[in-house]
Motif scaffolding. Structure first.
Motif, PDB file in Angstrom:
ATOM      1  N   HIS A 123       0.807  -1.225   0.000  1.00 15.87           N
ATOM      2  CA  HIS A 123       0.000   0.000   0.000  1.00 15.87           C
ATOM      3  C   HIS A 123       0.841   1.277   0.000  1.00 15.87           C
ATOM      4  CE1 HIS A 123      -4.041  -1.665   0.253  1.00 15.87           C
ATOM      5  NE2 HIS A 123      -3.570  -2.581   1.099  1.00 15.87           N
ATOM      6  N   GLY A 124       2.154   1.124   0.033  1.00 17.05           N
ATOM      7  CA  GLY A 124       3.036   2.281  -0.083  1.00 17.05           C
ATOM      8  C   GLY A 124       3.256   3.053   1.205  1.00 17.05           C
ATOM      9  N   PHE A 125       2.982   2.439   2.339  1.00 19.34           N
ATOM     10  CA  PHE A 125       3.210   3.122   3.609  1.00 19.34           C
ATOM     11  C   PHE A 125       4.686   3.100   3.992  1.00 19.34           C
ATOM     12  CE2 PHE A 125      -1.315   2.004   3.999  1.00 19.34           C
ATOM     13  CZ  PHE A 125      -1.807   3.275   4.202  1.00 19.34           C
ATOM     14  N   VAL A 126       5.414   2.129   3.456  1.00 22.57           N
ATOM     15  CA  VAL A 126       6.828   1.986   3.764  1.00 22.57           C
ATOM     16  C   VAL A 126       7.500   1.243   2.598  1.00 22.57           C
ATOM     17  CG1 VAL A 126       6.617  -0.217   5.000  1.00 22.57           C
ATOM     18  CG2 VAL A 126       8.434   1.349   5.605  1.00 22.57           C
ATOM     19  N   GLN A 127       8.775   1.514   2.386  1.00 27.19           N
ATOM     20  CA  GLN A 127       9.538   0.763   1.388  1.00 27.19           C
ATOM     21  C   GLN A 127      10.199  -0.423   2.068  1.00 27.19           C
ATOM     22  OE1 GLN A 127      12.223   3.368  -0.637  1.00 27.19           O
ATOM     23  NE2 GLN A 127      10.587   4.511  -1.628  1.00 27.19           N
ATOM     24  N   ASP A 128      10.620  -1.372   1.289  1.00 29.90           N
ATOM     25  CA  ASP A 128      11.223  -2.591   1.819  1.00 29.90           C
ATOM     26  C   ASP A 128      12.677  -2.345   2.203  1.00 29.90           C
ATOM     27  OD1 ASP A 128      11.530  -5.162   2.609  1.00 29.90           O
ATOM     28  OD2 ASP A 128      11.434  -6.064   0.619  1.00 29.90           O
ATOM     29  N   GLU A 129      12.877  -1.400   3.097  1.00 29.37           N
ATOM     30  CA  GLU A 129      14.206  -1.031   3.607  1.00 29.37           C
ATOM     31  C   GLU A 129      14.156  -1.106   5.133  1.00 29.37           C
ATOM     32  OE1 GLU A 129      16.913  -0.222   1.740  1.00 29.37           O
ATOM     33  OE2 GLU A 129      15.714  -0.622  -0.036  1.00 29.37           O
ATOM     34  N   PRO A 130      15.133  -1.776   5.754  1.00 29.01           N
ATOM     35  CA  PRO A 130      15.100  -1.941   7.207  1.00 29.01           C
ATOM     36  C   PRO A 130      14.982  -0.625   7.990  1.00 29.01           C
ATOM     37  CG  PRO A 130      16.776  -3.355   6.250  1.00 29.01           C
ATOM     38  CD  PRO A 130      16.247  -2.494   5.138  1.00 29.01           C
ATOM     39  N   ARG A 131      15.695   0.413   7.557  1.00 23.54           N
ATOM     40  CA  ARG A 131      15.617   1.694   8.290  1.00 23.54           C
ATOM     41  C   ARG A 131      14.224   2.310   8.202  1.00 23.54           C
ATOM     42  NH1 ARG A 131      20.564   4.067   9.958  1.00 23.54           N
ATOM     43  NH2 ARG A 131      22.339   2.931   9.121  1.00 23.54           N
ATOM     44  N   GLU A 132      13.606   2.214   7.028  1.00 20.14           N
ATOM     45  CA  GLU A 132      12.248   2.767   6.871  1.00 20.14           C
ATOM     46  C   GLU A 132      11.234   1.984   7.687  1.00 20.14           C
ATOM     47  OE1 GLU A 132      10.420   4.084   3.369  1.00 20.14           O
ATOM     48  OE2 GLU A 132      12.308   4.638   2.417  1.00 20.14           O
ATOM     49  N   ILE A 133      11.385   0.679   7.699  1.00 19.38           N
ATOM     50  CA  ILE A 133      10.470  -0.158   8.477  1.00 19.38           C
ATOM     51  C   ILE A 133      10.605   0.178   9.962  1.00 19.38           C
ATOM     52  CG2 ILE A 133       9.962  -2.530   9.189  1.00 19.38           C
ATOM     53  CD1 ILE A 133      10.787  -3.342   6.280  1.00 19.38           C
ATOM     54  N   ALA A 134      11.839   0.297  10.429  1.00 19.40           N
ATOM     55  CA  ALA A 134      12.064   0.649  11.841  1.00 19.40           C
ATOM     56  C   ALA A 134      11.486   2.020  12.154  1.00 19.40           C
ATOM     57  CB  ALA A 134      13.558   0.615  12.149  1.00 19.40           C
ATOM     58  N   ALA A 135      11.671   2.987  11.244  1.00 20.57           N
ATOM     59  CA  ALA A 135      11.134   4.336  11.460  1.00 20.57           C
ATOM     60  C   ALA A 135       9.611   4.309  11.545  1.00 20.57           C
ATOM     61  CB  ALA A 135      11.592   5.277  10.346  1.00 20.57           C
ATOM     62  N   LEU A 136       8.966   3.509  10.699  1.00 20.77           N
ATOM     63  CA  LEU A 136       7.503   3.408  10.738  1.00 20.77           C
ATOM     64  C   LEU A 136       7.044   2.784  12.057  1.00 20.77           C
ATOM     65  CD1 LEU A 136       4.719   3.614   9.286  1.00 20.77           C
ATOM     66  CD2 LEU A 136       5.092   1.251   8.582  1.00 20.77           C
ATOM     67  N   ARG A 145       8.479   2.789  14.886  1.00 20.80           N
ATOM     68  CA  ARG A 145       8.779   3.642  16.047  1.00 20.80           C
ATOM     69  C   ARG A 145       8.081   4.999  15.965  1.00 20.80           C
ATOM     70  NH1 ARG A 145      14.632   3.742  17.903  1.00 20.80           N
ATOM     71  NH2 ARG A 145      13.653   3.492  19.919  1.00 20.80           N
ATOM     72  N   ASN A 146       7.385   5.266  14.867  1.00 25.95           N
ATOM     73  CA  ASN A 146       6.719   6.549  14.657  1.00 25.95           C
ATOM     74  C   ASN A 146       5.546   6.689  15.636  1.00 25.95           C
ATOM     75  OD1 ASN A 146       5.318   8.788  13.734  1.00 25.95           O
ATOM     76  ND2 ASN A 146       5.559   8.272  11.588  1.00 25.95           N
ATOM     77  N   PRO A 147       5.568   7.696  16.502  1.00 24.51           N
ATOM     78  CA  PRO A 147       4.483   7.855  17.475  1.00 24.51           C
ATOM     79  C   PRO A 147       3.154   8.308  16.838  1.00 24.51           C
ATOM     80  CG  PRO A 147       6.020   9.684  17.643  1.00 24.51           C
ATOM     81  CD  PRO A 147       6.604   8.709  16.661  1.00 24.51           C
ATOM     82  N   ASP A 148       3.207   8.813  15.607  1.00 22.09           N
ATOM     83  CA  ASP A 148       1.977   9.251  14.936  1.00 22.09           C
ATOM     84  C   ASP A 148       1.168   8.083  14.390  1.00 22.09           C
ATOM     85  OD1 ASP A 148       2.583  11.898  15.448  1.00 22.09           O
ATOM     86  OD2 ASP A 148       3.677  12.136  13.559  1.00 22.09           O
ATOM     87  N   VAL A 149       1.819   6.925  14.222  1.00 18.79           N
ATOM     88  CA  VAL A 149       1.126   5.734  13.723  1.00 18.79           C
ATOM     89  C   VAL A 149       0.784   4.888  14.941  1.00 18.79           C
ATOM     90  CG1 VAL A 149       1.255   3.719  12.227  1.00 18.79           C
ATOM     91  CG2 VAL A 149       2.440   5.821  11.575  1.00 18.79           C
ATOM     92  N   GLU A 150      -0.492   4.834  15.240  1.00 17.03           N
ATOM     93  CA  GLU A 150      -0.951   4.130  16.437  1.00 17.03           C
ATOM     94  C   GLU A 150      -1.412   2.723  16.099  1.00 17.03           C
ATOM     95  OE1 GLU A 150      -4.034   6.559  18.036  1.00 17.03           O
ATOM     96  OE2 GLU A 150      -2.656   8.150  18.630  1.00 17.03           O
ATOM     97  N   GLY A 151      -1.316   1.856  17.094  1.00 13.25           N
ATOM     98  CA  GLY A 151      -1.920   0.533  16.968  1.00 13.25           C
ATOM     99  C   GLY A 151      -0.943  -0.604  16.801  1.00 13.25           C
ATOM    100  N   PHE A 152       0.330  -0.346  16.515  1.00 10.53           N
ATOM    101  CA  PHE A 152       1.283  -1.443  16.382  1.00 10.53           C
ATOM    102  C   PHE A 152       1.461  -2.110  17.737  1.00 10.53           C
ATOM    103  CE2 PHE A 152       2.888   0.832  12.563  1.00 10.53           C
ATOM    104  CZ  PHE A 152       2.779  -0.221  11.661  1.00 10.53           C
ATOM    105  N   SER A 153       1.383  -3.421  17.749  1.00 13.46           N
ATOM    106  CA  SER A 153       1.599  -4.163  18.983  1.00 13.46           C
ATOM    107  C   SER A 153       3.089  -4.137  19.321  1.00 13.46           C
ATOM    108  CB  SER A 153       1.140  -5.605  18.813  1.00 13.46           C
ATOM    109  OG  SER A 153       1.494  -6.376  19.926  1.00 13.46           O
ATOM    110  N   LYS A 154       3.414  -3.777  20.522  1.00 13.23           N
ATOM    111  CA  LYS A 154       4.822  -3.682  20.953  1.00 13.23           C
ATOM    112  C   LYS A 154       5.412  -5.063  21.238  1.00 13.23           C
ATOM    113  CE  LYS A 154       4.609   0.791  20.938  1.00 13.23           C
ATOM    114  NZ  LYS A 154       4.768   1.407  19.670  1.00 13.23           N
ATOM    115  N   THR A 155       4.569  -6.093  21.292  1.00 15.75           N
ATOM    116  CA  THR A 155       5.061  -7.442  21.608  1.00 15.75           C
ATOM    117  C   THR A 155       5.539  -8.183  20.385  1.00 15.75           C
ATOM    118  OG1 THR A 155       2.852  -8.391  21.426  1.00 15.75           O
ATOM    119  CG2 THR A 155       3.552  -7.611  23.605  1.00 15.75           C
ATOM    120  N   GLN A 156       5.282  -7.693  19.213  1.00 14.75           N
ATOM    121  CA  GLN A 156       5.675  -8.400  17.974  1.00 14.75           C
ATOM    122  C   GLN A 156       7.144  -8.257  17.701  1.00 14.75           C
ATOM    123  OE1 GLN A 156       3.765 -10.471  16.310  1.00 14.75           O
ATOM    124  NE2 GLN A 156       2.001 -10.017  17.569  1.00 14.75           N
TER     125      GLN A 156
END
Length: 105
Positions: A79-92, A94-105
């Motif tokens: 869906h284009g929210f992130v590119q397949d790059e480890p730094r971008e994935i980590a930034a997404l 850890r982004n506090p504006d994006v809510e709902g990611f489970s911290k246990t995963q």
């Protein structure tokens, strides 16, 4: 403006050429402003709908990520929210504006 009283008592009003031009200009401006408003209104509605859809897509991706992280990450990339790059994935993640990611995963 000048007026003429007719024989039956009725008043006939006639605009001068300059007043007629001003009236015409005013009516053209109001038509133009209504047209501009409806165009802006349509653009606003379209952008609001697109924004809403993107937000719903992100929520679906986050929900999928919380169930199955690999599949959720594939959806986020698709869906284009992130590119397949480890730094971008980590930034997404850890982004506090994006809510709902489970911290246990």
């Amino acid at each position: 403006v000048w007026a003429r009283r007719m024989s039956d008592g009725e008043v006939q009003r006639e605009d001068t050429a300059e007043e007629a031009k001003v009236d015409m200009d005013m009516s053209m401006m109001s038509v133009a402003s209504v047209s501009t408003f409806s165009t802006l209104n349509t653009v606003d509605v379209n952008s609001i709908e697109a924004s809403r859809k993107r937000k719903m897509d992100l929520a679906a991706c986050v929900a999928q990520f919380n169930l199955k992280p690999k599949k959720g990450m594939e959806m986020l990339i698709h869906h284009g929210f992130v590119q397949d790059e480890p730094r971008e994935i980590a930034a997404l993640l850890r982004n506090p504006d994006v809510e709902g990611f489970s911290k246990t995963q």
